[in-house]
Motif scaffolding. Structure first.
Motif, short mmCIF file in Angstrom:
data_model
loop_
_atom_site.label_atom_id
_atom_site.label_comp_id
_atom_site.label_asym_id
_atom_site.label_seq_id
_atom_site.Cartn_x
_atom_site.Cartn_y
_atom_site.Cartn_z
N SER A 182 -13.22 -1.45 -17.96
CA SER A 182 -12.57 -0.20 -17.65
C SER A 182 -12.31 -0.53 -15.92
N GLU A 184 -10.01 0.83 -14.12
CA GLU A 184 -9.60 1.97 -13.41
C GLU A 184 -10.72 3.15 -13.15
N LYS A 210 -6.62 -4.32 -6.93
CA LYS A 210 -6.25 -3.75 -8.47
C LYS A 210 -6.45 -2.29 -8.87
N PHE A 211 -7.60 -1.73 -8.16
CA PHE A 211 -7.82 -0.38 -8.15
C PHE A 211 -6.69 0.22 -7.55
N MET A 213 -3.61 -0.28 -7.00
CA MET A 213 -2.33 -0.53 -7.72
C MET A 213 -2.11 0.32 -8.52
N ASN A 214 -3.41 0.98 -9.33
CA ASN A 214 -3.31 1.95 -10.29
C ASN A 214 -3.57 3.24 -9.78
N HIS A 215 -3.23 3.32 -8.58
CA HIS A 215 -3.56 4.85 -7.85
C HIS A 215 -2.68 4.86 -6.61
#
Length: 355
Positions: A182, A184, A210-211, A213-215
């Motif tokens: 998980s 995210e 990576k985190f 890019m998802n926010h």
């Protein structure tokens, strides 16, 4: 026959009468339980051991999510009836609500085995241990908990508790498991920061990226990511991350400073000018622009910004000081240039060699 028919009609009419009584249920408005609680408290002041009033108050306590006055009802109920399974849970809810973890630990530690509450309140028991400073016992319970609990929410819970215990190694270990399934999850941000603190900066930045890019629309996440990049001296990437939020003054100032670290004077000046154009009454961007051009050696341009500050506030002593300093610098440079012009030019004559 006619008499029978008349009696039948009369009976039917009486059954369909509009005056028939109805059962009505009172509507409970928002303050009903608050008002009821106040009334119960007044009655209990006169008769504190009234069993019926105590039970009624506990009911209202549950509806109102355990106000502070409910502890007296819990204690009184315990004196009258002794401890019960239901009462233990009510104590647990009360102490949890008010974050009284020492008392919460005491109740759980005393009654958890007798009423077989461990499966239901194991997480809460661990939280009580951690927050009441019982570190050794908390570590044991966390290990036992993770033996039979391996879902994402279990790793997230354990990681959070290890962070509370300041055990970054075990927190990172469990966060790594959470990250694999998980990435995210909100705690993954802490995972990246921990990796960086432990010296794994490249891996840590990768996790944070990576985190982030998802926010992409989350300003706080992007700002924190940019600051992390700046910590690793990756200023160009840091500038790129926060540039979409440059319409915010605090970000604009940070972006201008990061441009100046690479001597990108024009870019820094453009950012500050944009802030000034939005609101020319703000002192900070005007002051920063004045210092920028002063440090660059553009004294005349710098002077204009400081003079503008005096127009906004004639009592701005710092602006007066900078203007005086710049005037002395300009005077010194002019005098230096004048002295250089007075140095005589040496005329070199060619010398002939005669045989």
């Amino acid at each position: 026959m006619r008499v029978f028919f008349f009696i039948l009609i009369s009976a039917l009419i009486s059954c369909s009468s509009p005056d028939k009584e109805k059962i009505t249920v009172p509507k409970l408005h928002a303050s009903f339980y608050v008002e009821a609680m106040d009334q119960i408290n007044e009655k209990l002041n006169a008769d504190p051991d009234n069993k019926q009033l105590v039970d009624q108050k506990l009911f209202y306590c549950e509806q109102l999510d355990w106000p502070a006055t409910c502890i007296s009802a819990l204690d009184t109920h315990k004196e009258i009836h002794g401890m019960t399974n239901q009462l233990v849970k009510q104590y647990i809810n009360y102490y949890k609500k008010h974050e009284q973890y020492d008392l919460l630990y005491g109740v759980l530690n005393r009654w958890m085995d007798e009423y077989e509450l461990k499966d239901e309140f194991h997480q809460l028991y661990i939280k009580a241990l951690v927050r009441s400073g019982k570190t050794t016992r908390a570590m044991v319970e966390l290990r036992n908990y993770l033996i039979n609990h391996n879902a994402n929410e279990d790793f997230a819970f354990a990681s959070g508790e290890y962070l509370q215990l300041k055990d970054t190694a075990l927190a990172a270990y469990n966060l790594g498991k959470l990250y694999n399934s998980s990435p995210e999850h909100d705690l993954i941000w802490d995972y990246g920061k921990i990796l960086m603190k432990l010296g794994y900066q490249e891996i840590g930045i990768s996790v944070l990226e990576k985190f982030a890019m998802n926010h992409l629309d989350d300003f706080q996440v992007q700002l924190s990511y940019a600051l992390a990049l700046n910590e690793t001296d990756n200023i160009p990437r840091a500038r790129k991350v926060i540039k979409p939020f440059a319409n915010q003054d605090t970000v604009a100032y940070l972006l201008a400073d990061w441009y100046l670290e690479d001597a990108m004077w024009d870019s820094a000046g453009y950012v500050l000018t944009s802030v000034i154009e939005k609101d020319s009454t703000k002192r900070k961007p005007i002051w920063k622009a004045g210092r920028l051009y002063e440090d660059r050696g553009w004294y005349s341009t710098s002077m204009k910004y400081y003079e503008f500050l005096l127009e906004l506030n004639s009592q701005d002593t710092l602006a007066v000081q900078r203007i005086g300093l710049i005037q002395r610098k300009i005077a010194y440079l002019q005098r230096l240039k004048f002295e250089e012009s007075k140095i005589p030019v040496l005329e070199l004559k060619s010398k002939k060699i005669e045989n």
